[in-house]
Design a protein around this motif. Structure first.
Motif, mmCIF file in Angstrom:
data_model
loop_
_atom_site.group_PDB
_atom_site.id
_atom_site.type_symbol
_atom_site.label_atom_id
_atom_site.label_comp_id
_atom_site.label_asym_id
_atom_site.label_seq_id
_atom_site.Cartn_x
_atom_site.Cartn_y
_atom_site.Cartn_z
ATOM 1 N N ASP A 57 13.905 13.090 36.706
ATOM 2 C CA ASP A 57 13.450 13.412 38.060
ATOM 3 C C ASP A 57 14.120 14.735 38.413
ATOM 4 O O ASP A 57 15.307 14.783 38.695
ATOM 5 C CB ASP A 57 13.858 12.291 39.014
ATOM 6 N N THR A 58 13.335 15.805 38.341
ATOM 7 C CA THR A 58 13.909 17.153 38.417
ATOM 8 C C THR A 58 13.738 17.746 39.802
ATOM 9 O O THR A 58 12.630 18.017 40.233
ATOM 10 C CB THR A 58 13.216 18.072 37.394
ATOM 11 N N THR A 90 11.037 26.875 44.345
ATOM 12 C CA THR A 90 10.594 28.215 43.954
ATOM 13 C C THR A 90 11.802 29.161 43.951
ATOM 14 O O THR A 90 11.978 29.980 43.049
ATOM 15 C CB THR A 90 9.549 28.724 44.968
ATOM 16 N N ASP A 148 16.388 21.004 52.362
ATOM 17 C CA ASP A 148 16.161 19.590 52.047
ATOM 18 C C ASP A 148 17.290 18.712 52.572
ATOM 19 O O ASP A 148 18.453 19.123 52.589
ATOM 20 C CB ASP A 148 16.074 19.384 50.526
ATOM 21 N N ARG A 187 3.961 22.997 48.713
ATOM 22 C CA ARG A 187 4.681 23.313 49.930
ATOM 23 C C ARG A 187 3.780 24.050 50.885
ATOM 24 O O ARG A 187 3.130 25.012 50.494
ATOM 25 C CB ARG A 187 5.819 24.250 49.566
#
Ligand code: 7RM
Length: 638
Positions: free
Chosen positions: A401-402, A406, A491, A517
């Protein structure tokens, strides 16, 4: 090819992490040694997050395409670099060896040069997912032109904005692209965009779909004709431009909380080192593995983990033009079996949508070639994680789970396949060189475990953005001003009792729709430009497949005729101005919006309404007119 910097055990990871924090310069310089440089760097790292100024391997000279291509010849000349799986399963698969890819990149690089493209010039690329898209990016990098790849789903207006912002002089496109049963008329969209962009001098067009198009005299060129001219002269090797490590490699536009997308700038040296290092370690790539990343090259995932990282590592990449559900929901699985894919890297939204088709599309599929599964773009919910693990990985493939952005250039937080433990719905641990830190709204650092806060980074890593194109102040304001001396990701994040990180989603006004996004302000601007619209507010709401859906509250002067038609019109305006990815799922006409006395829209309340949690609206007493809320609740589209 072996990877001297590939970590092979949890102890390796632990040790690398410690060294990377104790002596980051030594750590990264030892990795950078394994690449091809014309001249080694003068300094490994110079930085401050105030300006910000970030320089990795400054004074080092290299060309990234020599690392992606030349360096693998002659040993890997006949090994497959790229497998192309077209939209239509009945069309022929293509394979390009490292030699063939080298040849085609050189030819195109020479075409660009012959048409006046120079180092530092900006070249926009607007193409479908075909090998020529990868070739075009590499051809730019070969001559030091800065590419700006624009995702094929963006509208003419979005393209024009991006071309203007970067003062693009050269565009590479194709006649059209296939997407399932649809044909996307790319060249005609470019023609519309260019009406506003007289500074674009040339447009190179690759013929793919044979869609009828118009070619403008003295501006438009056919790819095949231009390449033929170069080939006719023989020996089409285009000498790689020697670049400084800190010269820009590309611009990629991404949405933020303000109206206009920002051109994130990545530079050659650090980006190369970081994408290769993270690729080899997170996915545990082994010689000969076929790597299938389903992202579009128009997004950062495609740049870093289809093109640059894997090719620098001499990997075999699989490029897929189509969509997961065409001709049926078994398409990914057919591709995995057909090309013996070892690594599958996709987005939770694709997994959730395929889950919806049940297990029938998996019948008769072996999937036994799979070794590693990857997830990217948005939080993966536990249900999707388990389905992916059990039905695709058959319980034997680690899932990585990466988490990244950007702006980060490459993966920052992830487990390493089979090396460090996975935890469903957790990105888990930072990669070596990555130093996460959680803070609360007031800027207090949250120490210890079992805690939630805003996710920041306290030290640079080689793949991070250097600036936003043409506006360094904006880069500072967006990423380095919220918390002094830290990079702010935007985040929210939870750190569990063992120190594993779980990303909970954006804390700013940015939506994540199907892993894409998109800023709410951007959508609002588009809606507000529709005739009769007075004001609008856009929020996200939980969506079973897309992760988030788009809900627009719109104040309109008056509805003439059918309200549903007016909504359809507004949705079309958004599609026309931005692209279908920004189209609201739900539009509600309202009389007013919940505003504070200072005139700020209280999005928190709108989010609750959109989510259907009308009993949990919280305190509305600070509103200018609390009765507005009741009215909105009554008319909510649930
Ligand atoms: C690679 C990419 C970045 C935003 C980021 C997050 C979200 C991405 C994950 C994730 C939870 C993940 N770049 N995000 N990966 N959230 N778990 N593994 O997506 O610039 O387009 O988006 O995507 O909110 O800030 S991006």
């Amino acid at each position: 090819m072996s990877y001297p910097f590939q970590l092979r055990s949890a102890a390796d990871y632990e040790q690398a992490y410690q060294s990377s924090v104790q002596n980051p310069e030594l750590f990264w310089s030892q990795i950078a040694e394994h690449f091809h440089w014309h001249k080694k760097w003068d300094a490994v790292l110079t930085w401050n997050f105030e300006e910000p100024k970030i320089e990795w391997f400054k004074g080092g000279q290299l060309n990234i395409t020599e690392n992606c291509l030349d360096r693998h010849l002659p040993a890997k000349a006949n090994d497959t670099a790229l497998i192309f799986e077209p939209n239509d399963p009945k069309s022929a698969t293509q394979k390009l060896s490292y030699q063939a890819l080298f040849d085609r990149v050189n030819q195109l690089a020479q075409v660009l040069k012959n048409n006046g493209v120079k180092k530092g010039d900006r070249v926009a690329i607007y193409m479908g997912m075909i090998p020529e898209l990868a070739i075009a990016t590499l051809a730019c990098a070969r001559i030091g032109a800065i590419h700006s790849v624009i995702f094929g789903g963006f509208s003419a207006q979005s393209i024009a904005d991006r071309l203007q912002d970067a003062q693009v002089s050269f565009v590479i496109t194709c006649d059209g692209a296939y997407r399932g049963t649809k044909e996307i008329p790319l060249k005609s969209v470019i023609d519309d965009a260019l009406v506003q962009c007289p500074f674009v001098e040339k447009v190179l067009v690759y013929m793919h779909t044979h869609t009828p198009i118009s070619m403008l005299k003295d501006r438009d060129l056919w790819w095949e004709d231009e390449v033929a001219k170069v080939v006719a002269l023989g020996n089409p090797i285009c000498k790689a431009e020697v670049m400084d490590a800190e010269d820009p490699l590309f611009i990629l536009y991404t949405s933020g909380s303000t109206g206009k997308p920002k051109g994130v700038v990545h530079t050659v040296g650090g980006y190369m080192v970081y994408t290769t290092y993270s690729f080899v370690n997170v996915f545990q790539y082994q010689e000969g593995d076929v790597h299938f990343c389903t992202a579009d090259i128009g997004w950062i995932t495609g740049h870093s983990y289809i093109v640059y990282g894997p090719l620098c590592a001499g990997a075999t990449i699989l490029l897929f033009e189509g969509i997961p559900t065409y001709p049926d929901a078994g398409r990914f699985w057919d591709i995995v079996d057909k090309h013996q894919v070892a690594i599958l890297y996709t987005a939770p939204t694709a997994i959730r949508s395929l889950m919806g088709f049940g297990l029938a599309p998996l019948e008769g599929k072996s999937l036994s070639s799979l070794k590693v599964l990857g997830s990217v773009g948005e939080p993966i919910n536990e249900e999707a994680w388990h389905w992916y693990h059990e039905h695709i990985g058959k319980g034997r493939c680690p899932i990585v789970d990466t988490w990244w952005q950007t702006e980060t250039g490459g993966i920052l937080i992830s487990n390493m396949a089979g090396i460090t433990p996975a935890k469903p719905a957790y990105a888990t641990l930072p990669l070596p060189g990555v130093q996460p830190i959680l803070l609360d709204e007031n800027g207090t650092v949250l120490e210890g475990n079992d805690i939630s806060g805003n996710l920041c980074m306290r030290f640079p890593w080689p793949g991070m953005l250097r600036t936003t194109y043409g506006d360094h102040v904006r880069c500072r304001t967006n990423y380095f001003a919220t918390y002094p001396n830290l990079y702010f990701t935007g985040d929210g994040c939870y750190r569990d009792t063992q120190g594993n990180y779980r990303i909970t989603g954006r804390v700013d006004d940015v939506l994540n729709v199907s892993g894409h996004r998109i800023g709410t302000a951007e959508i609002e601007n588009a809606i507000n430009s529709h005739t009769g619209v007075v004001e609008s507010a856009v929020v996200g709401y939980p969506h079973d497949i897309k992760g988030q859906g788009i809900y627009a509250f719109v104040i309109i002067e008056s509805v003439h005729g059918d309200a549903d038609l007016s909504k359809l019109d507004i949705a079309q305006t958004v599609t026309r101005l931005i692209g279908a990815i920004a189209k609201p799922d739900k539009i509600q006409f309202v009389q007013g919006l919940p505003k504070t006395r200072s005139g700020k829209i209280m999005r928190r309340i709108l989010r609750k309404i959109a989510e259907g949690a009308v009993d949990a609206l919280g305190d509305t007493s600070t509103l200018l007119d609390p009765s507005i809320v009741e009215q909105i609740v009554k008319g909510a589209e649930l």
